[in-house]
Structures are given as structure tokens and as C-alpha cells.
Motif scaffolding. Sequence first.
Motif, PDB file in Angstrom:
ATOM      1  N   GLU A  30       0.851  -0.964   0.158  1.00  0.00           N
ATOM      2  CA  GLU A  30      -0.006   0.194   0.025  1.00  0.00           C
ATOM      3  C   GLU A  30       0.739   1.456   0.076  1.00  0.00           C
ATOM      4  OE1 GLU A  30      -3.399   0.092  -0.192  1.00  0.00           O
ATOM      5  OE2 GLU A  30      -3.228  -2.191  -0.351  1.00  0.00           O
ATOM      6  N   ASP A  31       0.262   2.366  -0.596  1.00  0.00           N
ATOM      7  CA  ASP A  31       1.027   3.601  -0.408  1.00  0.00           C
ATOM      8  C   ASP A  31       1.213   3.904   0.941  1.00  0.00           C
ATOM      9  OD1 ASP A  31       0.683   4.055  -3.144  1.00  0.00           O
ATOM     10  OD2 ASP A  31      -1.043   5.218  -3.155  1.00  0.00           O
ATOM     11  N   GLY A  32       2.538   4.584   1.214  1.00  0.00           N
ATOM     12  CA  GLY A  32       2.939   4.747   2.641  1.00  0.00           C
ATOM     13  C   GLY A  32       3.604   3.752   3.229  1.00  0.00           C
ATOM     14  N   ILE A  56      12.119  -1.855  -7.153  1.00  0.00           N
ATOM     15  CA  ILE A  56      10.797  -1.048  -6.983  1.00  0.00           C
ATOM     16  C   ILE A  56      10.565  -0.650  -8.444  1.00  0.00           C
ATOM     17  CG2 ILE A  56       9.641   1.052  -6.080  1.00  0.00           C
ATOM     18  CD1 ILE A  56      11.584   1.079  -3.894  1.00  0.00           C
ATOM     19  N   THR A  57       9.156  -0.976  -8.877  1.00  0.00           N
ATOM     20  CA  THR A  57       8.511  -0.614 -10.126  1.00  0.00           C
ATOM     21  C   THR A  57       7.639   0.575  -9.859  1.00  0.00           C
ATOM     22  OG1 THR A  57       7.067  -2.392 -10.021  1.00  0.00           O
ATOM     23  CG2 THR A  57       9.224  -2.757 -11.100  1.00  0.00           C
ATOM     24  N   PHE A  58       7.120   1.313 -11.038  1.00  0.00           N
ATOM     25  CA  PHE A  58       6.277   2.395 -10.847  1.00  0.00           C
ATOM     26  C   PHE A  58       5.242   2.078 -11.825  1.00  0.00           C
ATOM     27  CE2 PHE A  58      10.509   3.832  -9.825  1.00  0.00           C
ATOM     28  CZ  PHE A  58      10.357   4.222  -8.530  1.00  0.00           C
ATOM     29  N   LYS A  59       5.461   1.451 -12.938  1.00  0.00           N
ATOM     30  CA  LYS A  59       4.244   1.563 -14.071  1.00  0.00           C
ATOM     31  C   LYS A  59       4.516   0.484 -14.963  1.00  0.00           C
ATOM     32  CE  LYS A  59       1.896   4.395 -17.416  1.00  0.00           C
ATOM     33  NZ  LYS A  59       1.798   5.642 -18.085  1.00  0.00           N
ATOM     34  N   ALA A  60       3.402  -0.434 -15.324  1.00  0.00           N
ATOM     35  CA  ALA A  60       3.451  -1.463 -16.402  1.00  0.00           C
ATOM     36  C   ALA A  60       3.271  -0.722 -17.673  1.00  0.00           C
ATOM     37  CB  ALA A  60       2.617  -2.393 -16.103  1.00  0.00           C
ATOM     38  N   PHE A  61       3.868  -1.363 -18.747  1.00  0.00           N
ATOM     39  CA  PHE A  61       3.439  -0.787 -19.940  1.00  0.00           C
ATOM     40  C   PHE A  61       2.949  -1.917 -20.693  1.00  0.00           C
ATOM     41  CE2 PHE A  61       6.601   2.111 -18.429  1.00  0.00           C
ATOM     42  CZ  PHE A  61       5.974   3.109 -18.732  1.00  0.00           C
TER      43      PHE A  61
END
Length: 61
Positions: A30-32, A56-61
Motif C-alpha cells: 500500500e502507499d505509505g 521497485i517498479t512504478f508503471k506497467a506498459f
Amino acid sequence: VASALADREIASEIYSTAGHYDVLAKFHVEDGVDIGHFVAENVQTIPDIQDTRTIITFKAF
């Protein structure tokens, strides 16, 4: 190790791998949530884990 991860029900995916690493596990937090504390408290406490690497990943394409 993979069975212990599965028993804790904290990973969304767990794979056995060939090569430099033995297991790859994917976690959604979760965020935080402090990822360092999450790994230290929930993953590195599993017997027979010698080391971990975190990506750490941020966005899937």
C-alpha cells in the motif's frame, strides 16, 4: 523459501529461477508502506533466506 513465502500470503507471485537467484517474488504494498521495513519484517525473517534484492517498479506498459 518459496513455500514459506506462499504460507505467509504476502506475495502476489512467486517463481523459481535459474541463474544467480533462486526465487523471484512480487509484492504489492500500500502507499505509505516503508518497503525496507516490509522486506525486513516479512521476508528476511524467513529461515534459509541468505540475501534479498529489491527492485521497485512504478508503471506497467
